[in-house]
Design an enzyme around this catalytic site. Structure first.
Site, mmCIF file in Angstrom:
data_model
loop_
_atom_site.group_PDB
_atom_site.id
_atom_site.type_symbol
_atom_site.label_atom_id
_atom_site.label_comp_id
_atom_site.label_asym_id
_atom_site.label_seq_id
_atom_site.Cartn_x
_atom_site.Cartn_y
_atom_site.Cartn_z
ATOM 1 N N ARG A 1 -0.070 -9.883 12.877
ATOM 2 C CA ARG A 1 -0.630 -8.762 12.115
ATOM 3 C C ARG A 1 -1.574 -9.262 11.015
ATOM 4 N NH1 ARG A 1 4.637 -5.979 10.489
ATOM 5 N NH2 ARG A 1 3.376 -4.569 9.241
ATOM 6 N N ARG B 1 11.823 -2.619 10.272
ATOM 7 C CA ARG B 1 10.909 -2.282 11.367
ATOM 8 C C ARG B 1 10.839 -3.424 12.366
ATOM 9 N NH1 ARG B 1 5.563 -0.457 8.318
ATOM 10 N NH2 ARG B 1 4.743 -1.821 9.930
ATOM 11 N N LYS C 1 0.826 -1.209 0.000
ATOM 12 C CA LYS C 1 0.000 0.000 0.000
ATOM 13 C C LYS C 1 0.862 1.263 0.000
ATOM 14 C CE LYS C 1 -2.071 -0.908 3.933
ATOM 15 N NZ LYS C 1 -1.514 -2.212 4.285
ATOM 16 N N ARG D 1 11.660 -6.076 3.764
ATOM 17 C CA ARG D 1 11.206 -4.686 3.756
ATOM 18 C C ARG D 1 12.143 -3.792 4.575
ATOM 19 N NH1 ARG D 1 5.227 -2.574 4.924
ATOM 20 N NH2 ARG D 1 5.419 -3.533 6.980
ATOM 21 N N ARG E 1 -8.905 1.009 9.222
ATOM 22 C CA ARG E 1 -8.474 -0.366 9.469
ATOM 23 C C ARG E 1 -9.517 -1.145 10.256
ATOM 24 N NH1 ARG E 1 -2.779 0.351 9.063
ATOM 25 N NH2 ARG E 1 -1.563 -1.563 9.186
HETATM 26 P P1 ADP Z 1 1.446 -2.249 7.698
HETATM 27 O O1 ADP Z 1 2.696 -2.458 6.965
HETATM 28 O O2 ADP Z 1 1.143 -3.313 8.669
HETATM 29 O O3 ADP Z 1 0.301 -1.910 6.831
HETATM 30 P P2 ADP Z 1 1.488 0.395 8.957
HETATM 31 O O4 ADP Z 1 2.759 1.093 8.786
HETATM 32 O O5 ADP Z 1 0.315 0.861 8.182
HETATM 33 O O6 ADP Z 1 1.792 -1.119 8.688
HETATM 34 O O7 ADP Z 1 1.082 0.358 10.505
HETATM 35 C C1 ADP Z 1 1.930 -0.132 11.512
HETATM 36 C C2 ADP Z 1 1.174 -0.270 12.826
HETATM 37 O O8 ADP Z 1 0.616 0.990 13.199
HETATM 38 C C3 ADP Z 1 -0.016 -1.217 12.789
HETATM 39 O O9 ADP Z 1 0.358 -2.546 12.994
HETATM 40 C C4 ADP Z 1 -0.868 -0.643 13.934
HETATM 41 O O10 ADP Z 1 -0.383 -1.030 15.188
HETATM 42 C C5 ADP Z 1 -0.668 0.834 13.809
HETATM 43 N N1 ADP Z 1 -1.697 1.465 12.947
HETATM 44 C C6 ADP Z 1 -1.484 2.088 11.742
HETATM 45 N N2 ADP Z 1 -2.642 2.541 11.230
HETATM 46 C C7 ADP Z 1 -3.612 2.187 12.108
HETATM 47 C C8 ADP Z 1 -5.028 2.349 12.140
HETATM 48 N N3 ADP Z 1 -5.687 2.964 11.155
HETATM 49 N N4 ADP Z 1 -5.696 1.851 13.215
HETATM 50 C C9 ADP Z 1 -5.064 1.241 14.211
HETATM 51 N N5 ADP Z 1 -3.733 1.046 14.246
HETATM 52 C C10 ADP Z 1 -3.007 1.512 13.202
#
Ligand code: ADP
Ligand code: ZN
Length: 212
Positions: free
Chosen positions: A167, A156, A13, A123, A88
């Protein structure tokens, strides 16, 4: 154009959001990047979010909805934006609706779980600007150095294999229902995430009707 990108963690994404953002000149709004920034800066919100993030859980709707509301009120978001990582949960989607936000398209990038696990290990993200890379599929020009800003690229903590599995479970349970939510509005499009970033970008642009 207000766009939502949906997809499992690691589906790409963020990478596609960067490509659309560069093409259309509208900002990528990544709640994950904003939360990591808050954690790095040790803000009160960052402290609250950190434990959930490290264990692969979602941060509370209340916190995330608050930061999103503030962010889309910024001047650069006036002509549209790409939401990457938000909503989410169904509650977050309902909050967007209540804010009066009109979504034009919801684009799902679909990648099977088996592929996700393999991808996450490669990543890397930029510590400074949040740009994302992959050692094999989307490498930086110089090893460990961000192409965009010269910052350091790192792995990360939540990309560790155990955390990736939880996740994915959280995604299936809490986020995947959003596909139905947006399917009903007729706004959902799905593309299959390819191994090559540029291939996926082609599919993404085509499905959004953007000239390549
Ligand atoms: P991913 O690669 O899992 O899509 P992100 O960088 O979007 O990772 O998000 C990393 C973490 O930040 C998630 O695992 C969650 O803990 C938190 N997070 C990000 N966006 C949201 C959201 N909209 N609602 C709840 N938690 C979020
Ligand atoms: Zn950078």
């Amino acid at each position: 154009m207000n766009l939502i990108l949906l997809g499992a963690p690691g589906a790409g994404k963020g990478t596609q959001a960067q490509a659309i953002s560069a093409k259309l000149g509208i900002p990528q709004i990544s709640t994950g990047n904003m939360l990591r920034e808050a954690v790095k800066n040790g803000t009160e919100m960052g402290l609250k979010a950190k434990a959930a993030m490290d264990s692969g859980d979602l941060v509370s709707d209340e916190i995330v909805i608050g930061i999103l509301r503030d962010r889309i009120a910024e001047p650069d978001a006036a002509n549209g934006y790409i939401l990457d990582g938000f909503p989410r949960t169904v509650a977050q989607a309902e909050a967007l609706d209540k804010m009066g936000v009109v979504i034009d398209r919801v684009l799902e990038i679909y990648v099977p779980d088996e592929k996700i696990c393999a991808r996450m290990s490669g990543r890397r993200v930029c510590e400074s600007c949040g740009a994302s890379y992959h050692v094999e599929f989307n490498p930086t020009l110089k090893d460990g150095i961000c192409d965009e800003c010269g910052g350091k690229t790192v792995q990360r903590a939540d990309d560790a294999p155990e955390t990736v599995l939880s996740r994915l479970q959280v995604y299936q349970e809490k986020t995947a229902p959003l596909k139905d939510y947006y399917q009903k509005t007729g706004k959902l499009l799905t593309v299959e995430g390819q191994d090559q970033v540029a291939e996926t970008t082609k599919l993404v642009f085509a499905s959004l009707g953007i000239e390549d």
